[in-house]
Design an enzyme around this catalytic site. Structure first.
Site, PDB file in Angstrom:
ATOM      1  N   ASP A   1       0.775  -1.289   0.100  1.00  0.00           N
ATOM      2  CA  ASP A   1      -0.065   0.099  -0.264  1.00  0.00           C
ATOM      3  C   ASP A   1       0.861   1.378   0.022  1.00  0.00           C
ATOM      4  OD1 ASP A   1       0.961  -0.552   2.640  1.00  0.00           O
ATOM      5  OD2 ASP A   1      -1.124  -0.634   3.432  1.00  0.00           O
TER       6      ASP A   1
ATOM      7  N   ASN B   1      -7.233  -3.835  15.048  1.00  0.00           N
ATOM      8  CA  ASN B   1      -8.395  -3.995  14.546  1.00  0.00           C
ATOM      9  C   ASN B   1      -8.618  -5.033  13.790  1.00  0.00           C
ATOM     10  OD1 ASN B   1      -7.567  -2.711  12.412  1.00  0.00           O
ATOM     11  ND2 ASN B   1      -9.117  -0.840  12.477  1.00  0.00           N
TER      12      ASN B   1
ATOM     13  N   HIS C   1      -7.008  -5.275  10.618  1.00  0.00           N
ATOM     14  CA  HIS C   1      -7.034  -4.843   9.234  1.00  0.00           C
ATOM     15  C   HIS C   1      -5.500  -5.685   8.794  1.00  0.00           C
ATOM     16  CE1 HIS C   1      -4.511  -0.927  10.296  1.00  0.00           C
ATOM     17  NE2 HIS C   1      -3.786  -1.877  10.012  1.00  0.00           N
TER      18      HIS C   1
ATOM     19  N   GLU D   1      -9.335  -2.153   6.280  1.00  0.00           N
ATOM     20  CA  GLU D   1      -9.953  -1.754   7.441  1.00  0.00           C
ATOM     21  C   GLU D   1     -11.500  -2.815   7.648  1.00  0.00           C
ATOM     22  OE1 GLU D   1      -8.733  -0.258   9.637  1.00  0.00           O
ATOM     23  OE2 GLU D   1      -7.538   1.487   8.684  1.00  0.00           O
TER      24      GLU D   1
HETATM   25  P1  PGA Z   1       2.564  -2.048  13.033  1.00  0.00           P
HETATM   26  O1  PGA Z   1       1.217  -1.985  11.882  1.00  0.00           O
HETATM   27  O2  PGA Z   1       3.359  -3.067  12.361  1.00  0.00           O
HETATM   28  O3  PGA Z   1       3.124  -0.749  12.942  1.00  0.00           O
HETATM   29  O4  PGA Z   1       1.919  -2.255  14.222  1.00  0.00           O
HETATM   30  C1  PGA Z   1       0.920  -3.075  11.337  1.00  0.00           C
HETATM   31  C2  PGA Z   1      -0.449  -2.748  10.471  1.00  0.00           C
HETATM   32  O5  PGA Z   1      -1.165  -1.756  10.792  1.00  0.00           O
HETATM   33  O6  PGA Z   1      -0.611  -3.449   9.586  1.00  0.00           O
END
Ligand code: PGA
Length: 255
Positions: free
Chosen positions: A67, A136, A138, A143
């Site tokens: 992304d 959450n 995602h 999301e």
């Molecule tokens: P993080 O993010 O590794 O910074 O916790 C993971 C994500 O949100 O996909």
């Protein structure tokens, strides 16, 4: 799906890097899917070390990132282009022609997204996709509520994600509203998945993804349907799991 629990972040990063290196040695022209975020940093550091000291060769590898923010140029220090450059690309011998990160400045975003999907296909698909997970549930910018069959597209960031991201930008108006992200369906097409998670803040998301119901409200739960998915977590991220799991991805040998 194979769930692997390691003692801490360092051990999980090394275990994940060992898996990537194994696949790369077996297929030097590996098509590798990459993720940003804080969790894969240890994995990128270990792969960079393996390149420098053990000759791990990335010269024939093709990469596709999950992304990128829309409207943020690659030179911006919060762009995912910049993140990848600083934390991985500059440390290894990837051929820049075979590095792909979604173009957040694309004039025609829909056309770009179709091109990205076609480009992945033209390399024979992604062999191994690295994934983080949001608290959450995602994956990439898919999301809760994202279609489980979705493809690469533009997504509106949730107010919660924009609030989380505010700290990285000088002004509120600078916080991106949109991102281009591979879809859940795009991710599921990868031949192997490698999801990494660390810390208590991810424990519920890992429990729901691995042991909970399959639901669009926890997009990562789709990995239960993947034939070759590895979930490598530390003890804290595993603290809500109820099943019994292993501590290595390497096949068990019965003597
Ligand atoms: P993080 O993010 O590794 O910074 O916790 C993971 C994500 O949100 O996909």
């Amino acid at each position: 799906m194979l769930v692997i629990i390691k003692k801490d972040y360092e051990k999980l990063s090394k275990e994940a890097a060992k898996l990537v290196a194994d696949r790369l040695k077996k297929k030097p022209n590996l098509v590798l899917g990459l993720a940003t975020g804080s969790t894969p940093l240890g994995l990128y550091k270990e792969l960079s070390r393996m390149h420098k000291y053990e000759g791990l060769d990335f010269s024939k590898v093709t990469t596709f990132n999950l992304d990128e923010y829309v409207g943020i140029p690659p030179s911006h220090d919060q762009s995912y282009h910049y993140f990848m450059q600083q934390n991985f690309f500059k440390n290894v011998n990837l051929d820049p022609r075979y590095i792909h990160v979604p173009q957040g400045m694309a004039k025609d975003v829909d056309q770009f997204c179709n091109w990205y999907e076609d480009r992945i296909k033209s390399f024979g698909g992604i062999d191994l996709q690295i994934l983080g997970i949001g608290s959450n549930g995602h994956i990439a910018f898919n999301e809760p509520g994202s279609s489980l069959g979705s493809r690469t597209r533009i997504k509106t960031l949730t107010p919660a994600t924009r609030k989380d991201n505010k700290r990285f930008f000088k002004k509120n108006e600078e916080v991106p509203k949109y991102a281009i992200t591979m879809g859940v369906g795009t991710i599921m097409d990868a031949k192997e998945l490698l999801l990494v998670a660390s810390g208590k803040g991810k424990a519920e998301a890992i429990h729901q993804s691995v042991e909970g119901p399959l639901t669009a409200m926890c997009p990562a739960s789709i990995i239960q349907m993947h034939k070759e998915a590895f979930v490598i977590v530390d003890k804290d991220a595993a603290s809500k799991l109820q099943g019994t799991y292993v501590d290595s991805w390497e096949p068990i040998t019965i003597k």
